[in-house]
Design a protein around this motif. Structure first.
Motif, short mmCIF file in Angstrom:
data_model
loop_
_atom_site.label_atom_id
_atom_site.label_comp_id
_atom_site.label_asym_id
_atom_site.label_seq_id
_atom_site.Cartn_x
_atom_site.Cartn_y
_atom_site.Cartn_z
N SER A 12 19.60 -6.34 -36.10
CA SER A 12 19.60 -6.69 -37.52
C SER A 12 20.98 -6.94 -38.04
O SER A 12 21.17 -7.55 -39.09
CB SER A 12 18.94 -5.57 -38.34
N LYS A 200 8.25 -5.08 -39.49
CA LYS A 200 8.70 -6.11 -40.43
C LYS A 200 7.69 -7.26 -40.45
O LYS A 200 7.19 -7.69 -39.41
CB LYS A 200 10.08 -6.64 -40.05
N ALA A 204 9.96 -11.17 -44.15
CA ALA A 204 11.23 -10.44 -43.96
C ALA A 204 11.97 -10.94 -42.74
O ALA A 204 13.20 -11.11 -42.77
CB ALA A 204 10.94 -8.94 -43.84
#
Length: 301
Positions: A12, A200, A204
């Motif tokens: 991420s 997720k 997203a």
């Protein structure tokens, strides 16, 4: 599960290739040494500068006619001469840059926003949604910008607004197809699988992982489509479907000069050169950005 979470956490924080390339300390050093980027950037900056300068200063009023001094050759008074109506050609070129930039920004903006959204949706949902978006893109590509403008003119009349809409609609399938292809490659990456495993959702993942990682591709495509939009606007104005009098336009300057080629050929040379240099500059800028924003090249240098 902890390994998946760890993978997701580390992934991420991965920067987008284009954003990462822009933040690399040596990016601007490499950019300054890239011939296509430098030449393209200078020509694109001159186009923008001409449009900005025209808002505050022009050698003469681009709307003032002086029939007593029509068809003059370049001189100290009129740097690029005058046209068949006695208007200053240099002033017409400066103000004409506004129309080119206006059409390019809005038309490419329409294609970018709508096309990118459709491409991201197709890549995220797949199945019948992807098929519907791609078939709609194929259908739209069957109507080039000029043909679409002619149809819109027949219904709503000629004008720059209809030209912008026609060019913008033509840009949508291009951005949709490029976005969908690039996004599909990102959706197959391990860090996206890890993000999905962590719960997720598609939205997203699209906003946090997919869109940032295809930004470099979109940036390059923007410059290319901008050049095509300038050409399309010039062609439409040449046909009388784009910018309408008295607003100056490079395409209409060419149209008005075609019957005066033997009396004053420079009337066609100057707007033709302006269009050619603007398109050349944007294409070179796009080529340079393609090289500089490639993450593999960024890591190799």
């Amino acid at each position: 599960m902890s390994s998946v979470s760890s993978s997701s956490s580390s992934s991420s924080t991965l920067p987008a290739p284009g954003a990462a390339a822009l933040k690399v300390p040596g990016f601007w050093r490499r950019a300054s040494q890239h011939r296509s980027f430098v030449i393209g950037g200078v020509l694109a900056a001159l186009l923008l500068l001409a449009a900005l300068v025209s808002f505050v200063w022009t050698p003469w009023s681009p709307y003032a006619m002086d029939m007593a001094n029509k068809m003059q050759a370049p001189s100290a008074s009129h740097w690029l001469g005058t046209d068949a109506f006695g208007r200053d050609v240099a002033s017409l070129l400066l103000v004409g840059a506004r129309a080119s930039i206006l059409v390019g920004v809005i038309a490419v903006g329409i294609g970018l926003v709508v096309g990118t959204a459709l491409g991201l949706l197709a890549a995220a949902r797949r199945g019948w949604v992807e098929e519907a978006v791609m078939r709609l893109s194929d259908f739209t590509l069957a109507f080039p910008a000029i043909l679409s403008a002619i149809m819109m003119t027949a219904v709503f009349g000629a004008g720059i607004v209809n030209a912008i809409v026609a060019i913008g609609i033509y840009n949508i399938p291009t951005f949709a197809r490029i976005t969908r292809a690039s996004a599909n490659a990102i959706w197959s990456r391990e860090y996206v699988a890890a993000a999905r495993a962590c719960g997720k959702g598609p939205f997203a993942i699209t906003m946090q992982h997919v869109l940032p990682n295809i930004s470099a591709v979109l940036i390059v495509q923007i410059t290319i489509r901008f050049a095509i939009a300038i050409l399309a606007e010039a062609a439409l104005s040449y046909l009388g479907l784009g910018t309408q009098p008295p607003q100056p336009s490079w395409g209409r300057m060419l149209s008005e000069a075609q019957t005066l080629m033997f009396q004053q050929p420079l009337l066609a040379v100057f707007p033709g050169m302006a269009i050619a240099l603007a398109v050349l500059g944007l294409n070179l800028l796009g080529d340079g950005l393609r090289d500089l924003l490639d993450p593999r090249l960024a890591r190799a240098r």
